[in-house]
Design a protein around this motif. Structure first.
Motif, PDB file in Angstrom:
ATOM      1  N   ASN A  36      44.457  43.585  32.483  1.00 40.00           N
ATOM      2  CA  ASN A  36      44.552  44.900  33.139  1.00 40.00           C
ATOM      3  C   ASN A  36      45.886  45.049  33.859  1.00 40.00           C
ATOM      4  O   ASN A  36      46.515  46.110  33.809  1.00 40.00           O
ATOM      5  CB  ASN A  36      43.426  45.069  34.171  1.00 40.00           C
ATOM      6  CG  ASN A  36      42.105  45.425  33.521  1.00 40.00           C
ATOM      7  OD1 ASN A  36      42.058  45.702  32.327  1.00 40.00           O
ATOM      8  ND2 ASN A  36      41.027  45.382  34.281  1.00 40.00           N
ATOM      9  N   ALA A  40      48.806  47.692  33.138  1.00 41.32           N
ATOM     10  CA  ALA A  40      49.277  48.591  34.204  1.00 41.32           C
ATOM     11  C   ALA A  40      50.804  48.532  34.284  1.00 41.32           C
ATOM     12  O   ALA A  40      51.460  49.557  34.513  1.00 41.32           O
ATOM     13  CB  ALA A  40      48.640  48.195  35.532  1.00 41.32           C
ATOM     14  N   ASP A  76      49.655  43.002  40.925  1.00 43.37           N
ATOM     15  CA  ASP A  76      50.642  43.420  39.928  1.00 43.37           C
ATOM     16  C   ASP A  76      51.468  44.554  40.502  1.00 43.37           C
ATOM     17  O   ASP A  76      51.015  45.247  41.417  1.00 43.37           O
ATOM     18  CB  ASP A  76      49.946  43.870  38.630  1.00 43.37           C
ATOM     19  CG  ASP A  76      49.114  45.120  38.805  1.00 43.37           C
ATOM     20  OD1 ASP A  76      49.702  46.206  39.017  1.00 43.37           O
ATOM     21  OD2 ASP A  76      47.864  45.037  38.720  1.00 43.37           O
ATOM     22  N   ILE A  79      51.330  50.386  37.409  1.00 42.88           N
ATOM     23  CA  ILE A  79      51.259  51.821  37.674  1.00 42.88           C
ATOM     24  C   ILE A  79      50.360  52.200  38.857  1.00 42.88           C
ATOM     25  O   ILE A  79      50.494  53.266  39.439  1.00 42.88           O
ATOM     26  CB  ILE A  79      50.814  52.566  36.386  1.00 42.88           C
ATOM     27  CG1 ILE A  79      51.052  54.056  36.532  1.00 42.88           C
ATOM     28  CG2 ILE A  79      49.371  52.277  36.040  1.00 42.88           C
ATOM     29  CD1 ILE A  79      51.019  54.817  35.238  1.00 42.88           C
ATOM     30  N   GLY A  80      49.429  51.290  39.215  1.00 39.88           N
ATOM     31  CA  GLY A  80      48.504  51.600  40.308  1.00 39.88           C
ATOM     32  C   GLY A  80      47.482  52.641  39.894  1.00 39.88           C
ATOM     33  O   GLY A  80      47.467  53.095  38.747  1.00 39.88           O
ATOM     34  N   MET A  81      46.615  52.995  40.833  1.00 37.51           N
ATOM     35  CA  MET A  81      45.590  54.000  40.511  1.00 37.51           C
ATOM     36  C   MET A  81      45.512  55.041  41.622  1.00 37.51           C
ATOM     37  O   MET A  81      45.627  54.700  42.804  1.00 37.51           O
ATOM     38  CB  MET A  81      44.223  53.327  40.361  1.00 37.51           C
ATOM     39  CG  MET A  81      43.984  52.686  39.013  1.00 37.51           C
ATOM     40  SD  MET A  81      42.422  51.770  38.949  1.00 37.51           S
ATOM     41  CE  MET A  81      42.916  50.198  39.606  1.00 37.51           C
ATOM     42  N   LEU A  90      37.066  52.462  37.907  1.00 39.14           N
ATOM     43  CA  LEU A  90      36.324  51.312  38.437  1.00 39.14           C
ATOM     44  C   LEU A  90      34.909  51.685  38.861  1.00 39.14           C
ATOM     45  O   LEU A  90      34.031  50.836  38.912  1.00 39.14           O
ATOM     46  CB  LEU A  90      37.079  50.684  39.613  1.00 39.14           C
ATOM     47  CG  LEU A  90      38.508  50.206  39.310  1.00 39.14           C
ATOM     48  CD1 LEU A  90      39.066  49.415  40.487  1.00 39.14           C
ATOM     49  CD2 LEU A  90      38.568  49.357  38.049  1.00 39.14           C
ATOM     50  N   LYS A  95      35.339  51.884  29.546  1.00 32.11           N
ATOM     51  CA  LYS A  95      35.752  51.405  28.242  1.00 32.11           C
ATOM     52  C   LYS A  95      34.614  51.309  27.252  1.00 32.11           C
ATOM     53  O   LYS A  95      33.521  50.912  27.593  1.00 32.11           O
ATOM     54  CB  LYS A  95      36.334  50.017  28.452  1.00 32.11           C
ATOM     55  CG  LYS A  95      37.395  49.727  27.466  1.00 32.11           C
ATOM     56  CD  LYS A  95      37.749  48.319  27.521  1.00 32.11           C
ATOM     57  CE  LYS A  95      37.478  47.826  26.146  1.00 32.11           C
ATOM     58  NZ  LYS A  95      38.434  46.872  25.731  1.00 32.11           N
ATOM     59  N   GLY A 120      35.821  43.173  25.601  1.00 36.19           N
ATOM     60  CA  GLY A 120      36.621  43.235  26.806  1.00 36.19           C
ATOM     61  C   GLY A 120      35.735  43.820  27.872  1.00 36.19           C
ATOM     62  O   GLY A 120      35.504  45.017  27.910  1.00 36.19           O
ATOM     63  N   GLY A 122      36.270  43.584  30.991  1.00 34.79           N
ATOM     64  CA  GLY A 122      37.158  44.153  31.987  1.00 34.79           C
ATOM     65  C   GLY A 122      36.874  43.781  33.419  1.00 34.79           C
ATOM     66  O   GLY A 122      36.342  42.710  33.732  1.00 34.79           O
ATOM     67  N   TYR A 124      34.773  44.463  35.649  1.00 37.80           N
ATOM     68  CA  TYR A 124      33.461  44.060  36.173  1.00 37.80           C
ATOM     69  C   TYR A 124      33.181  42.579  36.011  1.00 37.80           C
ATOM     70  O   TYR A 124      32.376  42.007  36.722  1.00 37.80           O
ATOM     71  CB  TYR A 124      32.341  44.848  35.497  1.00 37.80           C
ATOM     72  CG  TYR A 124      32.471  46.324  35.709  1.00 37.80           C
ATOM     73  CD1 TYR A 124      32.154  46.878  36.943  1.00 37.80           C
ATOM     74  CD2 TYR A 124      32.931  47.146  34.704  1.00 37.80           C
ATOM     75  CE1 TYR A 124      32.292  48.237  37.155  1.00 37.80           C
ATOM     76  CE2 TYR A 124      33.072  48.502  34.911  1.00 37.80           C
ATOM     77  CZ  TYR A 124      32.750  49.046  36.138  1.00 37.80           C
ATOM     78  OH  TYR A 124      32.890  50.372  36.340  1.00 37.80           O
TER      79      TYR A 124
END
Ligand code: ADP
Length: 632
Positions: A36, A40, A76, A79-81, A90, A95, A120, A122, A124
């Protein structure tokens, strides 16, 4: 202001699964979070191509373990959210992979294989090891920063925070150790390094962690004194994309691991094609054929290879790199000849892409040809799952690809135990045999029982057995192989009897014109009624002229082309006792003929797998005739 929101039901179910997870591969959470993070960063980098103010000098993913507080933090500068993204990404299952995973779990309560590795799952998946997760994130897009916090139960909270840096920091509060599971080992340096090497070695951005370095002991140190240490930030992944390496520098195992990791499969691929091309066009490609179609296989929109240029990820699922019929192939292409800011629209027109796509297609087909030649068993396995794609490839575009695909097709046949190629069929053709015969049927017995097989059986000719809907369409497009025409056993003239015999039958047709005419009157649905040149034992059969066959009619009607009907020709065996008796009956009483003609026709239909349109009438006629014969 802090807001608390409830998880949606299906997200909760996935979370429950994670929290109560009994899977041994809990460690994959790290791979998921790193992937992830890397995505990003890709996204931020991509944005920065058109807006340099969004760029970052040094992209990185940082893993920090705090042993005292038992937290593991992954940061990281991607791009952030935004707040909305936190909620939609989230707070809900974003997905398709996660959804698919849930479904699989529900259908199969105690899965035997470790299916977590297959999907994937992800973000979770982090709840497998964490009792609480905090996500601090600042969006490059709108500059806002938020904290998302959840204990993975009913709800999560979101609140604005202050933050200087763009990107996302995920803090995992590890679960308490139990007798079965020691979560502390995820805080160990060697474990973190191991996991990164195993799952994330090729991530293109540096993954860094604090690593213990040993210093020199001071000169006056005693022997028992501990060696002093300090921590250094170290990049622990190799970052060199495996596809950039020379073919002979990479082991099969490395390629397999790369594939499984990247394309979320738990099995090694059937085959890997590694291409390094230098010259007018320079590119590397890594192509994989999955052992089993992966879950998005059926979806035509999902096809495509990943596209990189100079090692930088550009596009996922680039359709222009691979023809539709090869959509089962997974992989990527990295070319130095494309601009970084190439858009999907530009790709379609790009000459380099077209060339690469042509080459990629050729490479795949030549690898398949090699497999067919050198490892037949593996090819058969491949063909079980993907053969139908090659068949469609051959059929589509009016057979534009037929020359490159025809030698990759294998089909069952009457005389052979395994599927054979057209070339193999041709090699074993009997003396005097000019054509390649085929029949539609589910197996050998079904084909052997067809009345149209009478003469062919006597001659011991082999017959290809067509089982897939597309088969006959494919053969019609192909029309011939190496000078031999494809002939359906129930279509057109098979050319199986000699001229003299043929002439005899034609003469008979002349002499019994009245009878045939009367039958035609009784059977307006028949295009023609003829004396057969293919029957020996059976009294009658149906055939069609060359062109649309019964099987094609069936397939087309399933696709809602009900207007497409094959012409029905009733073929009668003039040497059969039934025919002779019918002729006598006709001479005695011409009015009895329609009934017999209909019966004969209906039988022929049934043998063809076509039900009578009026079963009741058929049954009544049968009963009437039974009464007649029983009362005699
Ligand atoms: P996916 O398989 O799509 O990554 P996840 O549940 O792991 O599924 O994540 C859902 C979405 O949350 C991602 O698609 C991404 O948009 C967003 N996301 C997750 N982690 C990050 C991150 N570190 N930075 C930015 N966005 C992220």
């Amino acid at each position: 202001m802090k807001e608390t929101k409830k998880f949606k039901t299906e997200t909760k179910r996935l979370l429950d699964m994670m929290i109560n997870s009994i899977y041994t591969h809990k460690e994959i959470f790290l791979r998921e979070l790193i992937s992830n993070a890397s995505d990003a960063i890709d996204k931020r980098h991509y944005l920065s191509l058109t807006d340099t103010s969004k760029a970052c000098d040094e992209y990185q993913i940082l893993i920090e373990a705090d042993r005292a507080n038992r937290t593991l933090t992954i940061t990281d500068n991607g791009i952030g959210m935004t707040k909305e993204e936190l909620v939609s990404h989230l707070g809900t299952i974003a997905k398709s992979g996660s959804k698919e995973f849930l479904e699989q779990i529900q259908n199969d309560k105690a899965p035997e294989v470790d299916i977590i590795g297959q999907f994937g799952v992800g973000f979770y998946s982090a709840f497998m090891v964490a009792k609480k997760i905090d996500v601090f994130t600042k969006s490059v897009e709108d500059g806002t920063a938020h904290r998302f916090s959840s204990e993975g139960l009913e709800s999560y909270s979101i609140e604005p925070v202050e933050s200087e840096v763009y990107g996302t920091k995920i803090v995992l509060y590890l679960r308490d150790n139990t007798e079965e599971e020691n979560y502390d080992h995820f805080l160990e340096e060697y474990e973190i390094k191991e996991l990164v090497k195993k799952y994330s070695d090729y991530v293109r951005y540096p993954i860094k962690t604090w690593v213990t370095k040993y210093d020199e002991k001071p000169a006056d140190a005693k022997e028992d004194d501990e060696t002093p240490t300090h921590l250094e930030l170290e990049t622990i992944n190799s970052m060199i994309p495996i596809w950039k390496k020379n073919k002979n520098e990479v082991t099969e195992e490395e390629l397999n691991n790369f594939y499984k990791n990247k394309f979320m499969d738990y099995q090694d691929p059937i085959t890997t094609i590694h291409v390094n091309v230098e010259g007018m066009l320079t590119y590397n490609a890594l192509l994989f054929i999955p052992k089993k179609p992966i879950y998005d296989f059926g979806d035509r929109n999902e096809r495509g290879l990943q596209l990189y240029t100079k090692g930088v990820f550009i596009l996922d699922k680039c359709k222009d790199l691979i023809p539709e019929y090869l959509r089962f192939v997974k992989g990527l292409v990295d070319s130095a000849d494309l601009p970084l800011n190439i858009s999907r629209e530009m790709l379609q027109e790009d000459r380099a892409i077209k060339k690469i796509a042509t080459n990629v297609e050729k490479k795949i087909l030549s690898e398949l040809a090699r497999m067919l030649k050198n490892d037949r068993e593996k090819y058969e396995e491949f063909f079980n799952d993907y053969g139908v794609n090659l068949k469609y490839g051959l059929y589509e575009e009016y057979g534009a690809k037929k020359d490159s695909l025809k030698d990759l097709i294998i089909l069952s046949s009457l005389n052979e135990d395994k599927r054979i190629t057209f070339a193999e069929y041709k090699e074993k053709m009997k003396e005097g045999q000019k054509d390649i015969y085929y029949a539609v049927g589910k197996d050998k017995d079904a084909v052997l029982n067809l009345p149209q097989m009478d003469l062919i059986k006597n001659k011991e000719y082999d017959v290809l057995i067509l089982k897939d809907d597309v088969d006959e369409f494919m053969l019609q497009v192909l029309a011939e192989y190496d000078g031999c025409h494809f002939k359906s056993i129930n279509q057109g003239d098979l050319g199986l009897i000699d001229e003299e015999e043929s002439k005899k039958i034609d003469e008979m047709k002349e002499s019994k014109k009245d009878l045939l005419e009367a039958m035609k009157q009784a059977l307006p649905e028949c295009k023609d009624i003829v004396f057969s040149k293919r029957l020996v034992e059976a009294p009658c059969c149906l055939s069609t002229p060359d062109g649309l066959s019964f099987e094609m009619e069936r397939v087309l009607s399933q696709q809602n082309h009900r207007e497409m009907k094959a012409d029905r020709i009733l073929e009668i065996n003039p040497n059969h006792e039934v025919f002779k008796a019918m002729e006598q009956a006709y001479q005695k009483d011409a009015t009895s003929l329609p009934k017999y003609a209909k019966l004969l026709y209906t039988q022929a239909l049934i043998m063809e797998g076509i039900l009578p349109t009026d079963p009741k009438e058929f049954s009544n006629t049968l009963c009437e005739l039974m009464m007649l014969s029983l009362n005699q």
